[in-house]
Every structure is written in C-alpha cells, then in structure tokens.
Design a protein around this motif. Sequence first.
Motif, PDB file in Angstrom:
ATOM      1  N   MET A 204      19.410  -5.595 -12.213  1.00 53.35           N
ATOM      2  CA  MET A 204      18.687  -6.105 -11.051  1.00 53.35           C
ATOM      3  C   MET A 204      17.566  -5.138 -10.666  1.00 53.35           C
ATOM      4  O   MET A 204      17.750  -3.926 -10.620  1.00 53.35           O
ATOM      5  CB  MET A 204      19.652  -6.283  -9.878  1.00 53.35           C
ATOM      6  N   SER A 205      16.401  -5.697 -10.390  1.00 52.04           N
ATOM      7  CA  SER A 205      15.260  -4.866  -9.991  1.00 52.04           C
ATOM      8  C   SER A 205      15.385  -4.476  -8.519  1.00 52.04           C
ATOM      9  O   SER A 205      16.249  -4.970  -7.796  1.00 52.04           O
ATOM     10  CB  SER A 205      13.945  -5.633 -10.210  1.00 52.04           C
ATOM     11  N   GLU A 206      14.481  -3.616  -8.084  1.00 55.71           N
ATOM     12  CA  GLU A 206      14.474  -3.182  -6.687  1.00 55.71           C
ATOM     13  C   GLU A 206      14.220  -4.347  -5.738  1.00 55.71           C
ATOM     14  O   GLU A 206      14.574  -4.303  -4.570  1.00 55.71           O
ATOM     15  CB  GLU A 206      13.400  -2.104  -6.477  1.00 55.71           C
ATOM     16  N   PHE A 207      13.610  -5.418  -6.251  1.00 58.63           N
ATOM     17  CA  PHE A 207      13.300  -6.581  -5.419  1.00 58.63           C
ATOM     18  C   PHE A 207      14.396  -7.644  -5.461  1.00 58.63           C
ATOM     19  O   PHE A 207      14.237  -8.735  -4.931  1.00 58.63           O
ATOM     20  CB  PHE A 207      11.972  -7.210  -5.867  1.00 58.63           C
ATOM     21  N   GLY A 208      15.495  -7.333  -6.138  1.00 63.34           N
ATOM     22  CA  GLY A 208      16.592  -8.291  -6.204  1.00 63.34           C
ATOM     23  C   GLY A 208      16.453  -9.329  -7.292  1.00 63.34           C
ATOM     24  O   GLY A 208      17.159 -10.348  -7.289  1.00 63.34           O
ATOM     25  N   LEU A 209      15.548  -9.109  -8.267  1.00 60.86           N
ATOM     26  CA  LEU A 209      15.339 -10.061  -9.354  1.00 60.86           C
ATOM     27  C   LEU A 209      16.218  -9.724 -10.559  1.00 60.86           C
ATOM     28  O   LEU A 209      16.367  -8.566 -10.927  1.00 60.86           O
ATOM     29  CB  LEU A 209      13.872 -10.053  -9.795  1.00 60.86           C
ATOM     30  N   VAL A 210      16.804 -10.755 -11.154  1.00 63.93           N
ATOM     31  CA  VAL A 210      17.563 -10.604 -12.398  1.00 63.93           C
ATOM     32  C   VAL A 210      16.967 -11.548 -13.432  1.00 63.93           C
ATOM     33  O   VAL A 210      16.820 -12.746 -13.173  1.00 63.93           O
ATOM     34  CB  VAL A 210      19.055 -10.928 -12.200  1.00 63.93           C
ATOM     35  N   GLU A 211      16.593 -11.003 -14.581  1.00 61.49           N
ATOM     36  CA  GLU A 211      16.063 -11.822 -15.665  1.00 61.49           C
ATOM     37  C   GLU A 211      17.149 -12.021 -16.720  1.00 61.49           C
ATOM     38  O   GLU A 211      17.835 -11.068 -17.079  1.00 61.49           O
ATOM     39  CB  GLU A 211      14.862 -11.132 -16.323  1.00 61.49           C
ATOM     40  N   LEU A 212      17.287 -13.251 -17.176  1.00 59.93           N
ATOM     41  CA  LEU A 212      18.238 -13.506 -18.254  1.00 59.93           C
ATOM     42  C   LEU A 212      17.673 -14.556 -19.197  1.00 59.93           C
ATOM     43  O   LEU A 212      16.741 -15.291 -18.852  1.00 59.93           O
ATOM     44  CB  LEU A 212      19.606 -13.930 -17.704  1.00 59.93           C
ATOM     45  N   THR A 213      18.207 -14.593 -20.394  1.00 56.77           N
ATOM     46  CA  THR A 213      17.828 -15.616 -21.361  1.00 56.77           C
ATOM     47  C   THR A 213      19.073 -16.411 -21.716  1.00 56.77           C
ATOM     48  O   THR A 213      20.176 -15.871 -21.765  1.00 56.77           O
ATOM     49  CB  THR A 213      17.239 -15.002 -22.647  1.00 56.77           C
TER      50      THR A 213
END
Length: 499
Positions: A390-399
């Motif tokens: 999770m990034s500092e902005f609360g984003l999670v990237e997944l495929t």
Amino acid sequence: MTKEIVVNSSFMEDRIAILEDAHLTEIFIERKRHSSILGNIYKGKVTAVLPGMQSAFVDIGIGKDAFLYVKDVFEDTEEYEQIWGEDWEGNRNSLSKSHSMAIDELLREGQELLAKVSKEPIGNKGARITSHISLPGKYLVFMPTFDHLGISRRIKSEEERKRLRELLAKLRRPHAGYIVRTAAEGKGKREFRSDIKYLSSLWKEIKRRGEKTHAPALIHRDLDLLLRVMRDLFSEEFATVWVDSEENYRRCLHFVKRLQPPLVERIKLFTRQKSIFEEFGIEEEIEKALHNKVWLKSGGYIVINQTEALVAIDVNTGRYVGKRDLEETVLKTNLEAVKEIVVQLRLRDLGGIIVIDFIDMEKKTNRKKVLDALKKELKKDRSPTDFLTMSEFGLVELTRKHQKQSLEETLCQPCHYCQGLGRIKSIPTICYEIYREITKSSLHLRGRELIIRVHPEVATALLAEENNLVQELQKELKLRISVKSDPNLHYQQFDFLCL
C-alpha cells in the motif's frame, strides 16, 4: 462454507452460478449464437509477422486475426503457470535459448500451425493463441509439447505433493508434460491412468485432423460451458448442483458418473415452476453487479469503474460514522471493503491492472491489517493475482489474470443516450429478459394474442435476428404474438398485454 452450483438453461443461453453460503460469487454465461472459443484448437495461417512487436497475426477462421507472442511459439512455463495457476518443477534455464530467437526467425507469412486459444477476444482485441497445446482432464492437464511436470499450488501438503509427483513420474508418457490439478489430491493410479489414456488418445486425434485439414479451420472444440464447469470446478467442496433442465440433468449425471461416481447423488433436478435464478436470488445479484456502486453492511460503499486500461475501485465511509475515533472507523470500513472487493472481482470477472483506493490510514499497523486481509481473501480466487504494498496515499495496485470478457462486457454495450460515456444492456440481453418475464407470467396470460411493446431497435431485433425467441414463445404459450415498436419507450423498457 456451503458451496452450490446453480444451472439455468434455455434454448438461447446457459447461465451457471457459483454460490458460497447462499451468496453469488461467480457467474458464467454462454450464449448459443456466441459460444466461447477459449480452449478451442485451430489450424491457423500466419497473415503477418511483426518484428517490432515480436509477435504475429494468425488467421484461425473466426473473422478477426488472433495474436501470437514470440514467447508462445516456444515452450514458456510462465505462460502455463498463469493459465492454470500452477507451481512448476523442471529446468527453466533450458528454455532460454529458444526465447532468444526473434519472431521472424520462427515464423513466416503463409505458414500453417496448430494453436490453442488462451484468451478470448475482448473489446477490440483479437483472441490470443499459443502454439503449445494443453488438454485438460479431470485430474491432469496434458501438455504434449512440454517435457515438464507441475503440481497445483493449491495442494499445500508437501507430503501429498511428493506422493503425487512420484506417482505421476512412474505413469507419465515419455517426452510429455503434465500438470497435476487440485482435484487430484488424494487420488491414485486408476484416476491418473484413466486421464493419461484419454488425453493421449485425444491428442492423437487432434494431430490426425490437423495433418488432413487446411488452414484456417477448427480442429478441436472444448467442452461446452456446463461440462467445463463440471470438469474444472465440481468437487467434494460442493454440496449440491441444481439443474433446471432435464436434458442437462441427464448430461451432468452421465458426465459425473464417468469422472466422479461418488458425487453423482449431489446433482439435483430443480422442478419448481419458479425460475431457478429467482428462487436462489441470483437475478437480483446479477442486476446489482451491473451497477458501479456497491453498499457495505456498515453503511460504507465501494465504487467500481471499469476502463479500457484498468479498473479503479474507490472505498468510502458513506453513512458509517463509527463509535470511537476516525482511525477505527476507517479501518473497519477498509476491512469490510476488502471482502466485498474480492467478491466483486470474482463475480464481475474483472482483470488486468486494478487500483484500489482505500481510505487513508495513519497507522502502519492498520495498513498491514488491510493488506493481510486482502491477501487472505484473494486466496479464494481461482484466477492468479499479484499485488504491491500500500502506498502512502492508501493505493494498492494488483493484477488479475483476464481470459474472457467481464460480466459488464458480456451483458452490456455502450449507451446510445450518453454518447458512449456509460453503458446500457445490449439488445440480446433485453430480448432474453423479455422472454424470461413472459415465461414467468405464462400461468396468468389468458387470451388469443400477446402484444409486446418495446423500443424500435429492440422490435427490429425481435422481428429479425432474435425472431426464434418469438417463435419459441408462440410455441410454448400457444398464442399469436405481435411486436409493437414505441419510440417513446426507453431502450431497456418493455411491457406486454394479452388480448
């Protein structure tokens, strides 16, 4: 957890739902006029070789040329790992030499080759194919062009994995590859020998047809949707399979009796007059899955926006205000959203790059809780997934592996009313809904003529390409049916009246 399979069949389409604790988690739809080509094997002809993209276009006879990557021409264990979700054993380094070759060293324009569809056409993209064939059985996947052995990663016990590996090593045909599927856990020689014999015989027949046939041509069609689900999904995990068609009930019995005799008693014929999907609340769940906003029990909600490049999912607290402090409220909403997000990924069959915008949390421990919960829930998903922290902005990237159209792409089309900015139900979907609604009301229809009032474009379809639907209704209801177009009706609106 109680798992069930619910099968709804008609002359126009087959729909199969997977329920977990009575909640819809997956839906499969196959329309008779547009059956799936995933898993089919074709003899194709190379129409263009593109060195700059290290790929080629291949005519397989389906209208739009299929796409073949250079890595799909030679053995690629990573590709099979993605398709079947398996762990691999063997010497991967032995493949490096073939991978170093360029596409124009491997293929030439006009060349013919056997290829299997590994990804269906999606949107404007053609089908993706691989020249390395895989033939799935109940317990094994046979790969005649691979000399490798794989074990399903869902088989967790190292002792069982070792047993299966040693068993297959004794039974496998020389210079051929196999994947041991999850269903093979606890099985023995009899099941493996049966699969090996059947799949080897099938491959010989495919080769024979391929040698005698000129490209482009279909060489082997995979099982239809119902039997694919029974082969690939049905197992001891499922308590019941409900089937609303006597013909498909008999087909299921025959198929399962051959593959899994102890499970035959779990197949049940649904005999009530009410639609099977309505009885189980599935129609309502499908309708909800076409909306971009999904409410959570706490009062929060998630918003799902599907674009051509990626899927964006936004988490919001909504009406939920919590009891103690903001951080606790945010954490509870995010954890609740995790479960619903994974359900929606499976139900809508969303794939490609997915970005989840969780509500921002200050504590690193809370971020870890959300990530751990996401990792746990994704284990329930059969499609291979991978995600970043999770990034500092609360984003999670997944495929997420995407092999076919999403639910929205299957049931909807770009909206005429908003110039393509949104989506509405497609004409076939509306026509099939009309059929289901009239069938549901059939006991209350009295008269000589049934008048169906619809939007002009839907009327055109009912009188042309979907006219078999009207003919079927006339036969079932023994009524004369008239289709009336009304330009004042919304595209998706319709009504009917019996006179």
